[in-house]
Every structure is written in structure tokens, then in C-alpha cells.
Scaffold this active site. Structure first.
Site, PDB file in Angstrom:
ATOM      1  N   GLY A 222       0.869  -1.247  -0.067  1.00 31.23           N
ATOM      2  CA  GLY A 222       0.089  -0.135  -0.187  1.00 31.23           C
ATOM      3  C   GLY A 222       0.907   1.270  -0.020  1.00 31.23           C
ATOM      4  O   GLY A 222       0.196   2.452   0.007  1.00 31.23           O
ATOM      5  N   ALA A 223       2.055   1.323   0.059  1.00 29.69           N
ATOM      6  CA  ALA A 223       2.845   2.561  -0.046  1.00 29.69           C
ATOM      7  C   ALA A 223       2.893   3.332  -1.102  1.00 29.69           C
ATOM      8  O   ALA A 223       2.635   4.553  -1.233  1.00 29.69           O
ATOM      9  CB  ALA A 223       4.396   2.081   0.531  1.00 29.69           C
ATOM     10  N   GLY A 224       2.804   2.508  -2.299  1.00 30.72           N
ATOM     11  CA  GLY A 224       2.517   3.108  -3.648  1.00 30.72           C
ATOM     12  C   GLY A 224       1.197   3.974  -3.462  1.00 30.72           C
ATOM     13  O   GLY A 224       0.881   5.028  -4.219  1.00 30.72           O
ATOM     14  N   ASP A 225       0.270   3.182  -3.040  1.00 33.62           N
ATOM     15  CA  ASP A 225      -0.925   3.506  -3.226  1.00 33.62           C
ATOM     16  C   ASP A 225      -1.101   4.980  -2.127  1.00 33.62           C
ATOM     17  O   ASP A 225      -1.897   5.955  -2.415  1.00 33.62           O
ATOM     18  CB  ASP A 225      -2.263   2.514  -2.655  1.00 33.62           C
ATOM     19  CG  ASP A 225      -2.100   1.351  -3.645  1.00 33.62           C
ATOM     20  OD1 ASP A 225      -1.707   1.553  -4.930  1.00 33.62           O
ATOM     21  OD2 ASP A 225      -2.256   0.292  -3.021  1.00 33.62           O
TER      22      ASP A 225
HETATM   23  P1  ATP Z   1       3.327  -0.923  -3.784  1.00 33.98           P
HETATM   24  O1  ATP Z   1       4.124  -1.881  -3.101  1.00 33.98           O
HETATM   25  O2  ATP Z   1       2.318  -0.359  -3.196  1.00 33.98           O
HETATM   26  O3  ATP Z   1       3.050  -1.315  -5.290  1.00 33.98           O
HETATM   27  P2  ATP Z   1       5.196   0.965  -5.012  1.00 33.98           P
HETATM   28  O4  ATP Z   1       6.395  -0.119  -5.559  1.00 33.98           O
HETATM   29  O5  ATP Z   1       4.361   1.505  -6.035  1.00 33.98           O
HETATM   30  O6  ATP Z   1       4.600   0.256  -3.840  1.00 33.98           O
HETATM   31  P3  ATP Z   1       7.225   2.179  -3.445  1.00 33.98           P
HETATM   32  O7  ATP Z   1       8.389   2.704  -4.361  1.00 33.98           O
HETATM   33  O8  ATP Z   1       7.526   0.951  -2.650  1.00 33.98           O
HETATM   34  O9  ATP Z   1       5.865   2.124  -4.321  1.00 33.98           O
HETATM   35  O10 ATP Z   1       6.589   3.257  -2.332  1.00 33.98           O
HETATM   36  C1  ATP Z   1       5.871   4.467  -2.722  1.00 33.98           C
HETATM   37  C2  ATP Z   1       6.656   5.625  -1.961  1.00 33.98           C
HETATM   38  O11 ATP Z   1       6.622   5.398  -0.474  1.00 33.98           O
HETATM   39  C3  ATP Z   1       7.993   5.922  -2.359  1.00 33.98           C
HETATM   40  O12 ATP Z   1       8.192   6.575  -3.248  1.00 33.98           O
HETATM   41  C4  ATP Z   1       8.574   6.412  -0.842  1.00 33.98           C
HETATM   42  O13 ATP Z   1       8.297   7.748  -0.772  1.00 33.98           O
HETATM   43  C5  ATP Z   1       7.663   5.726   0.261  1.00 33.98           C
HETATM   44  N1  ATP Z   1       8.436   4.634   0.618  1.00 33.98           N
HETATM   45  C6  ATP Z   1       8.152   3.243   0.430  1.00 33.98           C
HETATM   46  N2  ATP Z   1       8.861   2.492   1.151  1.00 33.98           N
HETATM   47  C7  ATP Z   1       9.523   3.358   1.910  1.00 33.98           C
HETATM   48  C8  ATP Z   1      10.724   2.990   3.173  1.00 33.98           C
HETATM   49  N3  ATP Z   1      10.856   1.919   3.452  1.00 33.98           N
HETATM   50  N4  ATP Z   1      11.241   4.172   3.482  1.00 33.98           N
HETATM   51  C9  ATP Z   1      10.579   5.369   3.508  1.00 33.98           C
HETATM   52  N5  ATP Z   1       9.947   5.836   2.513  1.00 33.98           N
HETATM   53  C10 ATP Z   1       9.348   4.748   1.730  1.00 33.98           C
END
Ligand code: ATP
Length: 319
Positions: free
Chosen positions: A256-259
Site C-alpha cells: 500500500g505504500a505506492g497507493d
Molecule cells: P506498492 O508496493 O504499493 O506497489 P510501489 O512500488 O508502487 O508500492 P514504493 O516505491 O514501494 O511504491 O513506495 C512508494 C513511496 O512510498 C516511495 O516513493 C517512498 O516515498 C515511500 N516509501 C516506500 N517504502 C519506503 C521506506 N522503506 N522508507 C521510506 N519511504 C518509503
């Protein structure tokens, strides 16, 4: 007009009660509501913004549970329809010991795939300041046509279109079809967000150098983002580009970090659309989105870990 309307799938992830096991080894599973577009709507609402979700659920206990979760989180569910004949989608997800996520989907077909263009809540979609979507709803008919029609309605009504492909290779008949269909609507979006994995999948090149990212740039776009996990993200706008680091947190589960990132960014953009043309404002908005993404990694599950605006501002102030 600050409404974010998110279109696509909402489903239940079944997640092992213990970490680092394969699906076969998992002793038991916990229900975790999810589906990227639904997560984005809830992320916006948790931050205090107006959000609506458009999609189809099964007319079963899981479907009604998901609709209640939207409402309990302040998301307008006026775009949700129920299918009497198909089940709510399920996905079994595990983070294996090697760090790879393993998915197994139950969609044969699931209710989300059966949304038709005639079932769209047109009035709701027309109220969107931003209309957000992914690519899972592009895979199969009739949902594919409903998705394309909803984009058209939103665009005609003046909404910005936001696209996070959220690649799930296992759901596509082939990698080639995934690439072609994901890119088939590339030119329509104003805002596009990809992960490093998606950047490599779509370009065929394992690098986040500017010349590689620019292969995904279109003159029709206002903003292209590449999220980089704990490294934050890179952004590309018409007249400027750059990178914004994220915040240091104790990472527990990145689901959910990306969302959360997308929800927070869209919240900022509907509050001040001029952020798309102003580098300083855009960097502030991305910083806010990074903080929101970072916080989401500190707790298990997607929806329970989405922060409020106060929590995001606290992390920013502390850094
Ligand atoms: P998902 O797993 O939801 O598909 P994603 O790959 O689209 O995620 P990520 O790059 O994992 O997206 O995370 C989105 C944003 O969240 C990053 O750009 C960053 O700002 C933040 N983020 C993710 N993981 C971390 C972390 N371990 N520490 C700090 N910030 C993070």
C-alpha cells in the site's frame, strides 16, 4: 471541486499469519481488504479529502464488507455496484523469504471484471477533479470497456486523469499483452506513476536514468513519477524535473505504500492544481506524498496503515 474518483478493483487479500513463508507453507491467513484503486480512495479520505470509488463487488458477504469499509472510511460508494452472479475477487499474497511477493488470484471471473459501461455512475464521475485508475480493469471485457468509457466521461467533464498501472503479471495472458494494453492508454493520462519494476517492464531497460524514464514521457503528460521505495521518487514535468528523498522509518510491510503515495499526491494536486506547473509547490506535494508512503510501511496491511494529515505533517516536522 476537490473530489478524487478512483476506478477499478477492490478485493480481499489473504495474507499469511506468519512472515517469510510460501503460500503452501502458510499455516493460516488473515483478511486484508485491498485493491490499489480502493486503497487510493481511502488514502485520500484519510487525509481529509473528498474521495469516491467506482467498481463492482460480489453481492456476497465479502462484497458488502468491502462497501462498508469504504463508507466507514468516508469514501463515497455511490459508484459501487453489486453483481448477483459473481463473487468478490480474492487474492492470496505472501512475502516469501527471498523478499519476492507471490500472488494467487481467484478471478474466474470475479465481480470486479464484470462492471459494464451501462452501470457507471456518470454523474459521480463527472464531479471528479481527478479521475484515477490502474491497469487491472483493462485486462478483460466488459470491465475494459467500462474503464475506457469512464475515462472518456471524466476527461470530457474536465478532470485530470491519473494512472498507476500497478502491474500484476499473473493476471495477464502474456507479458506482451500486458505491455501493449498498459501502454495503449498511456497518452491519455495527465499524471502517471510507475515503480522501478514497472519502468523496467515497460521499457525493457533496468535503469532509472533520465533517458530511460523519458521513454515513458509523452507531450500530453503533466507529471510522470517513478517511485523508488525508501529512496523516495523521481519526477518529470513539462518544464522541470528532479528527485525528492523519502523519510527514514522502521519498515514493517510495504503493502500500500505506492497507493498511499498516489493518494497523498492527488490530495495535494486537487487542493492546488497549480502545483503541476510550479516546481517548488510540486516538490512540497511530493514530499508530503513520500511521507505518507513512508508511514504506510511502518504497519502491517495497506488500509490500516494509511495516515491522517496530522500524522504526515508530524513526520515531516520531525525530519
Ligand atoms: P506498492 O508496493 O504499493 O506497489 P510501489 O512500488 O508502487 O508500492 P514504493 O516505491 O514501494 O511504491 O513506495 C512508494 C513511496 O512510498 C516511495 O516513493 C517512498 O516515498 C515511500 N516509501 C516506500 N517504502 C519506503 C521506506 N522503506 N522508507 C521510506 N519511504 C518509503
Amino acid at each position: 471541486r476537490e473530489l478524487v474518483v478512483s476506478f477499478g478493483e477492490m478485493l480481499i487479500d489473504f495474507v499469511p499469519t506468519v512472515a517469510g513463508v510460501s503460500l503452501a507453507e502458510a499455516p493460516a491467513f488473515l483478511k486484508a481488504p485491498g485493491g490499489a484503486p480502493a486503497n487510493v480512495a481511502i488514502a485520500v479520505s484519510r487525509l481529509g479529502g473528498g474521495a469516491a470509488f467506482v467498481g463492482k463487488l460480489g453481492d456476497d458477504e465479502f462484497g458488502r464488507m468491502l462497501a462498508a469499509i469504504l463508507r466507514d472510511n468516508g469514501v463515497d460508494d455511490g459508484g459501487v455496484v453489486f453483481d448477483a452472479g459473481a463473487r468478490t475477487a480474492l487474492a492470496f499474497v505472501t512475502l516469501r523469504a527471498d523478499g519476492e511477493r507471490e500472488f494467487m488470484f481467484y478471478r474466474n471471473p470475479s465481480a470486479d471484471m464484470l462492471l459494464t459501461a451501462a452501470e457507471l455512475n456518470v454523474e459521480l464521475i463527472k464531479r471528479a477533479a481527478v479521475f484515477h485508475y490502474g491497469s487491472i480493469s483493462l485486462i478483460a471485457e466488459p470491465c475494459r470497456s467500462a474503464h475506457l468509457r469512464a475515462m472518456e466521461i471524466a476527461k470530457e467533464a474536465g478532470a485530470l486523469l491519473s494512472y498507476d498501472p500497478n502491474l500484476r503479471e499473473a493476471l495477464w495472458p502474456s507479458r506482451e499483452e500486458a505491455r501493449t494494453k498498459i501502454l495503449s492508454i498511456w497518452d491519455q493520462a495527465d499524471i502517471v506513476k510507475v515503480s522501478e519494476v514497472e519502468l523496467e517492464f515497460l521499457t525493457g531497460i533496468n535503469s532509472v536514468e533520465d533517458d530511460v524514464v523519458m521513454k515513458l514521457w509523452r507531450p500530453t503528460m503533466k507529471l510522470l513519477l517513478v517511485t523508488l521505495g525508501d529512496q523516495g521518487c523521481k519526477y518529470y514535468a513539462r518544464d522541470f524535473r528532479g528527485a525528492v528523498p523519502s523519510f527514514k522509518v522502521q519498515q514493517v510491510d510495504t503493502t500500500g505504500a505506492g497507493d498511499a503515495f498516489v493518494g497523498a499526491l492527488l490530495r495535494k494536486i486537487v487542493q492546488d492544481p497549480s502545483s503541476l506547473q510550479d516546481q517548488k509547490k510540486l516538490e512540497e506535494a511530493i514530499k508530503f506524498a513520500n511521507a505518507c508512503g513512508a508511514i504506510t510501511t511502518t504497519k502491517k496491511g495497506a488500509i490500516p496503515s494509511l495516515p491522517t494529515e496530522t500524522e504526515v505533517l508530524q513526520l515531516i516536522a520531525k525530519a
